[in-house]
Design an enzyme around this catalytic site. Structure first.
Site, PDB file in Angstrom:
ATOM      1  N   ASP A 128      46.144  41.490  46.433  1.00  0.00           N
ATOM      2  CA  ASP A 128      44.695  41.295  46.461  1.00  0.00           C
ATOM      3  C   ASP A 128      44.023  42.637  46.702  1.00  0.00           C
ATOM      4  O   ASP A 128      44.699  43.669  46.807  1.00  0.00           O
ATOM      5  CB  ASP A 128      44.305  40.260  47.539  1.00  0.00           C
ATOM      6  N   HIS A 149      40.396  41.180  41.874  1.00  0.00           N
ATOM      7  CA  HIS A 149      41.188  41.253  43.120  1.00  0.00           C
ATOM      8  C   HIS A 149      42.322  42.266  42.993  1.00  0.00           C
ATOM      9  O   HIS A 149      43.446  42.009  43.426  1.00  0.00           O
ATOM     10  CB  HIS A 149      41.742  39.871  43.489  1.00  0.00           C
ATOM     11  N   GLU A 200      37.296  35.039  40.398  1.00  0.00           N
ATOM     12  CA  GLU A 200      36.326  36.011  40.900  1.00  0.00           C
ATOM     13  C   GLU A 200      36.484  37.392  40.256  1.00  0.00           C
ATOM     14  O   GLU A 200      36.737  38.384  40.936  1.00  0.00           O
ATOM     15  CB  GLU A 200      36.450  36.112  42.426  1.00  0.00           C
TER      16      GLU A 200
END
Ligand code: TNX
Length: 553
Positions: free
Chosen positions: A208, A279, A343
């Site tokens: 991440d 990420h 995202e």
């Protein structure tokens, strides 16, 4: 006088003895339990567990059962190949009720049936039968959880017949080891707890923005440098106050193989996740050429959604991803590989000449439903899907992968509610439900936030909330579409969870509530009854030495 004394001892002994009884009210509740409490089989030290000792898997499960009986009760059983001597018999059997004429076609057993088992207690002891090894393991867990906890000479097992199988084939749990690092030993404990709850898929979030934690041997700097952030933001929000302490840690491929092995022995598959193309700050820090602007990029010291993502137009991005997923497939045998996909803001891609040139080259046009940039993400997914298919694997992605159109074989993990899952099932794609409002155990479990450690805030995910979830959403999906729902997963994100004690507190007993969503049919579920059965399970949490929230809302 002497006889009164003896009577007292006898009475005390009797009440003590009657307390040491097994109780099949376990979590998750088996599909069918028919118990005759009037009769018991008495289990004592020195009795045997029989199994076919030419079978290494069976020997292991028998060994686990032996260990669990001793841990719970102090009773020491012996492993023996001799059925006649034994109190507990573990055996594989041919599928029941399939003795039909050759000309009659019978549907092959479902994966759920293959995980099933029967457990029978009668005057001759305990008979455990299953079609597959995994069923014997699940049965052994049920017997374990039925035992009274505490040292005793003997346990009375009421006569019973249990026939069990799970509702869903995918019963998952995610642990985010990128935001905070958890050691191999802690992950093993986590896996033990999963097995206690009948879970079978460990979703391991390995990379991440705040750290890259998977060793890629051909790109050694990725883990050695990409795993370290210079500092970590303090507090629940993003106040930009930092601790100024470097934080890092990664898993070598040997560590990963050890986790895979440990999990497999407990019939748990490890689904690794490399989150792409967003990420990715851990990787961008090491390879700034893979970003649209060229960086420099720090390994993120705070939480949230980062604007910088992998460049979608640079051919080196795909080379990089194929190298990473190639090594990932070498280490993890899982048929599912998670590619993240969540995202991923498109701000950079909209401005980036390379991304725009790629969009041109591929002829991606806004079709009113999918923007060209979202379709560019789908293009990357497609390339990775092909690559994974060549290794015999399927990809799972978070529900954002719907935005640019799903690739052919994609499995959708629905996290922003059930909407994405519903949409994917309507397109006949496989789905795993993990809606944040029911399944995000990084959120508080109690209403009063001051009575629990710090968590992701905004809404409460209580045991009763989790318990009330119905993954097939029958209001929205036809029966055929419901068949696309593989199962359910709880997610433990760890922005706010830095220590194992806290992780287990977040997890338990909410995993118990989730386990009945995963294992039990809706007509079997009753929250009050679950609460009544929970304290016995909590005795096993105590035995395992793991933290849990003592209050259930
Ligand atoms: C959203 S779930 C995220 C995670 C966060 C989590 C916090 C998902 C696919 N993305 O990156 O950790 O919320 O609750």
């Amino acid at each position: 006088m002497r006889s009164i004394f003896l009577t007292c001892i006898l009475l005390a002994g009797m009440s003590w003895a009657s307390a040491q009884r097994a109780n099949y009210d376990v979590v998750p509740q088996p599909k069918s339990v028919r118990t005759d409490t009037a009769q018991v089989f008495t289990l004592r030290s020195g009795m045997g567990i029989a199994f076919d000792n030419n079978d290494a898997e069976l020997s292991r499960t028998a060994g686990f059962l032996c260990q669990w009986v001793e841990e719970a009760t102090g009773i020491r059983l012996m492993l023996t190949p001799d059925d006649k001597q034994a109190a507990i018999r573990l055996a594989l059997e041919a599928p029941a009720g399939r003795k039909v004429r050759k000309s009659v076609k019978v549907a092959p057993p479902t994966e759920q049936q293959l995980e099933g088992y029967t457990l029978e207690v009668n005057a001759s002891g305990v008979d455990i039968r299953a079609q597959k090894q995994v069923g014997l393991f699940r049965a052994a867990q049920t017997l374990r959880k039925s035992l009274p906890v505490g040292q005793t000479q003997s346990v009375g097992l009421p006569f019973t017949r249990i026939a069990d199988q799970p509702r869903f084939v995918y019963r998952g749990l995610l642990l985010d080891c990128a935001r905070h690092f958890f050691t191999v030993d802690v992950i093993k404990q986590f896996i033990d707890v999963m097995a206690l709850h009948g879970c079978n898929q460990f979703h391991w979030h390995l990379t991440d923005d705040q750290g890259w934690r998977f060793e890629v041997k051909s790109l050694p700097r990725l883990a050695s440098e990409g795993s370290v952030r210079e500092k970590t933001v303090i507090g629940p929000g993003n106040m930009r106050i930092y601790d100024n302490i470097p934080y890092g840690g990664y898993y070598t491929q040997e560590d990963c193989r050890e986790i895979v092995r440990y999990a497999a022995e407990r019939y748990i598959n490890v689904v690794p996740e490399i989150d792409m193309p967003g990420h990715m700050m851990g990787a961008l820090h090491v390879f700034p050429n893979l970003g649209c602007t060229g960086g420099p990029y720090p390994v993120a010291p705070h939480w949230g959604v980062m604007r910088d993502v992998l460049c979608g137009g640079n051919p080196e991005t795909l080379d990089f991803l194929k190298t990473v997923f190639g090594e990932l497939c070498d280490v993890f045998p899982s048929r599912f590989i998670h590619i993240g996909g969540d995202e991923c803001p498109k701000d950079c891609w909209r401005k980036c000449p390379k991304c725009q040139a790629k969009i041109e080259e591929l002829g991606l046009k806004d079709d009113g439903r999918h923007s060209p940039e979202n379709q560019l993400q789908t293009y990357l997914n497609h390339e990775i899907e092909q690559f994974l298919a060549s290794r015999g694997r399927s990809l799972i992605g978070w529900d954002e992968i719907l935005a640019g159109g799903l690739t052919e074989d994609a499995i959708v993990m629905s996290w922003r509610g059930t909407k994405g899952g519903i949409e994917a099932a309507k397109q006949h794609h496989r789905v795993i439900m993990s809606p944040n409002v029911y399944a995000y155990i990084d959120h508080p479990q109690l209403k009063d936030y001051s009575r629990q450690p710090r968590t992701t805030d905004s809404y409460q995910v209580s045991c009763s909330k989790i318990y009330s979830f119905e993954p097939l959403v029958p209001d929205a999906l036809t029966e055929e579409e419901q068949n696309c729902i593989l199962g359910v997963q709880a997610n433990l994100w760890t922005e706010q969870v830095a220590f194992p004690e806290h992780a287990f507190y977040q997890l338990l007993p909410r995993l118990a509530a989730m386990s009945e969503v995963q294992w039990c049919r809706p007509d079997q579920k009753n929250f009050e009854d679950f609460r009544r059965r929970l304290p016995r399970l909590e005795q096993f949490y105590d035995r395992l030495g793991v933290q849990y929230c003592k209050q259930v809302e």
